[in-house]
Scaffold this motif. Sequence first.
Motif, PDB file in Angstrom:
ATOM      1  N   THR A   1       2.262  38.051 -11.384  1.00  0.00           N
ATOM      2  CA  THR A   1       3.198  38.386 -12.461  1.00  0.00           C
ATOM      3  C   THR A   1       4.293  39.288 -11.921  1.00  0.00           C
ATOM      4  O   THR A   1       4.048  40.145 -11.067  1.00  0.00           O
ATOM      5  CB  THR A   1       2.499  39.086 -13.642  1.00  0.00           C
ATOM      6  N   VAL A   2       5.519  39.074 -12.429  1.00  0.00           N
ATOM      7  CA  VAL A   2       6.685  39.869 -12.021  1.00  0.00           C
ATOM      8  C   VAL A   2       7.480  40.213 -13.273  1.00  0.00           C
ATOM      9  O   VAL A   2       7.772  39.337 -14.098  1.00  0.00           O
ATOM     10  CB  VAL A   2       7.577  39.109 -11.020  1.00  0.00           C
ATOM     11  N   LEU A   3       7.847  41.475 -13.418  1.00  0.00           N
ATOM     12  CA  LEU A   3       8.631  41.956 -14.558  1.00  0.00           C
ATOM     13  C   LEU A   3      10.110  41.889 -14.240  1.00  0.00           C
ATOM     14  O   LEU A   3      10.550  42.308 -13.159  1.00  0.00           O
ATOM     15  CB  LEU A   3       8.243  43.403 -14.873  1.00  0.00           C
TER      16      LEU A   3
ATOM     17  N   LEU B   1       3.197  39.942 -19.919  1.00  0.00           N
ATOM     18  CA  LEU B   1       2.612  39.704 -18.599  1.00  0.00           C
ATOM     19  C   LEU B   1       1.147  40.121 -18.558  1.00  0.00           C
ATOM     20  O   LEU B   1       0.327  39.494 -17.879  1.00  0.00           O
ATOM     21  CB  LEU B   1       3.401  40.458 -17.531  1.00  0.00           C
ATOM     22  N   ALA B   2       0.818  41.179 -19.302  1.00  0.00           N
ATOM     23  CA  ALA B   2      -0.572  41.643 -19.326  1.00  0.00           C
ATOM     24  C   ALA B   2      -1.503  40.567 -19.890  1.00  0.00           C
ATOM     25  O   ALA B   2      -2.682  40.506 -19.503  1.00  0.00           O
ATOM     26  CB  ALA B   2      -0.679  42.924 -20.152  1.00  0.00           C
ATOM     27  N   GLN B   3      -1.001  39.722 -20.776  1.00  0.00           N
ATOM     28  CA  GLN B   3      -1.821  38.641 -21.312  1.00  0.00           C
ATOM     29  C   GLN B   3      -2.173  37.630 -20.212  1.00  0.00           C
ATOM     30  O   GLN B   3      -3.310  37.140 -20.137  1.00  0.00           O
ATOM     31  CB  GLN B   3      -1.098  37.939 -22.466  1.00  0.00           C
TER      32      GLN B   3
ATOM     33  N   SER C   1      16.449  38.038  -8.198  1.00  0.00           N
ATOM     34  CA  SER C   1      16.603  38.511  -6.819  1.00  0.00           C
ATOM     35  C   SER C   1      15.281  38.921  -6.187  1.00  0.00           C
ATOM     36  O   SER C   1      15.215  39.129  -4.973  1.00  0.00           O
ATOM     37  CB  SER C   1      17.597  39.674  -6.764  1.00  0.00           C
ATOM     38  N   ALA C   2      14.218  39.020  -6.988  1.00  0.00           N
ATOM     39  CA  ALA C   2      12.892  39.285  -6.432  1.00  0.00           C
ATOM     40  C   ALA C   2      12.405  38.122  -5.580  1.00  0.00           C
ATOM     41  O   ALA C   2      11.451  38.277  -4.802  1.00  0.00           O
ATOM     42  CB  ALA C   2      11.894  39.547  -7.561  1.00  0.00           C
ATOM     43  N   PHE C   3      13.045  36.949  -5.701  1.00  0.00           N
ATOM     44  CA  PHE C   3      12.595  35.751  -4.996  1.00  0.00           C
ATOM     45  C   PHE C   3      13.668  35.246  -4.038  1.00  0.00           C
ATOM     46  O   PHE C   3      14.843  35.166  -4.400  1.00  0.00           O
ATOM     47  CB  PHE C   3      12.270  34.640  -6.000  1.00  0.00           C
TER      48      PHE C   3
ATOM     49  N   THR D   1       3.666  31.870 -10.433  1.00  0.00           N
ATOM     50  CA  THR D   1       4.250  33.195 -10.665  1.00  0.00           C
ATOM     51  C   THR D   1       4.785  33.211 -12.089  1.00  0.00           C
ATOM     52  O   THR D   1       5.574  32.339 -12.472  1.00  0.00           O
ATOM     53  CB  THR D   1       5.401  33.479  -9.688  1.00  0.00           C
ATOM     54  N   VAL D   2       4.346  34.187 -12.878  1.00  0.00           N
ATOM     55  CA  VAL D   2       4.858  34.341 -14.240  1.00  0.00           C
ATOM     56  C   VAL D   2       5.857  35.495 -14.233  1.00  0.00           C
ATOM     57  O   VAL D   2       5.524  36.616 -13.843  1.00  0.00           O
ATOM     58  CB  VAL D   2       3.733  34.624 -15.250  1.00  0.00           C
TER      59      VAL D   2
END
Length: 272
Positions: free
Chosen positions: A120-122, A104-106, A129-131, A95-96
Motif C-alpha cells: 500500500t502507498v499513500l 489503505l488500512a482496509q 512519482s513514488a513509482f 500495489t494499492v
Amino acid sequence: MSQTPVDPVDPVDPVAHNRLAWDREAEEGNEWSRPVGPEVIAKARGGQWSVVLIGHEPVDPTWFPPDISGRDVLCLASGGGQQGPVLAAAGARVTVFDNSPRQLAQDEMVAEREGLDLRTVLGDARDLSAFPDASFDLVFHPVSNLFMPEPAPVWRECHRVLRPGGTLLSGFLNPDVYLFDAEPLEARGELVVRHRLPYSDLTHLEPAERERLWGLDAPVEYSHTLTEQLGGQTAAGFAITGFAEAPHHSDATAGWLSGYFATRAVKAGTGH
C-alpha cells in the motif's frame, strides 16, 4: 432552471480535505470501505474472481490480461479492502495507492488476515512519482476522479507508469448527473435541472447548503467533461479499446440515464 456558479468562499485543499473525509467514510462503513470476506479470497485463489469499476457490475473478463498471475497491478485510488486483495489472491503483484490512510488500512487488514503479498502507498493520484516509469502491466482505477479537481495529470501519470502494451481500466461518472439539484433528487427522486456544468461542490453550493445536505466534512466532488475523461486519455497517449456504461446504482437518475462510464485503454507498444 439553471444556476450561475458562485465564487468559492471557503478555499479547500482537495487532497487534505478528501483524505480526512474518506478516513471518516471508512470509519462509518461506506460501501466502498467494506473489506471482502474470506470466502471471496478463497474463490479468487481458486481462479474464480471478479472486481468492479462502475456500480456493482463485474468488469468484462476480456478487459484483463488472459492470465493475471504474476502481473504488476496498480490499484489506483482503489483502497477499501476490495479490488486489491481479490487481484492479489488471483496471483497478481498488487500495489494499492490511495489518498486515505483508513482506506489503505482496509487492504492491509485483508492482506494480513489472508496472508496476501500486497503493498500500500499513500498519495494523490495526480502524482505517482513514488513509482518509476514502466512499473506496471495494469492500472485499475475505479470511480474516484470525481474527488480530484482535474483528471489530466492522472491520465499522464498512468501512461508513464505503465509498460508498453499495458492496460488502464478506469471508471468515472457521467457529468450529466451533476445537472440536478441534490435536495429534491435525494429526498423525493425528482430530477430538477439546476447546475451549469462543469460542476463543483465548492463553486455551485454555498457552505450553508453543503452543510445542510452532507456536512462540510463530506468529500468534495467535481464534475469532469467527457473531453477531460476520454480525450484526456487519448491526449496522454492511450488508445481506448473498450467502453461500458451503467446506471448509477444508488441514485434517482438511474431510471433516466447512464450514471457511470468505464473504459479500457492501452499504451502503445508490445507487452510481455
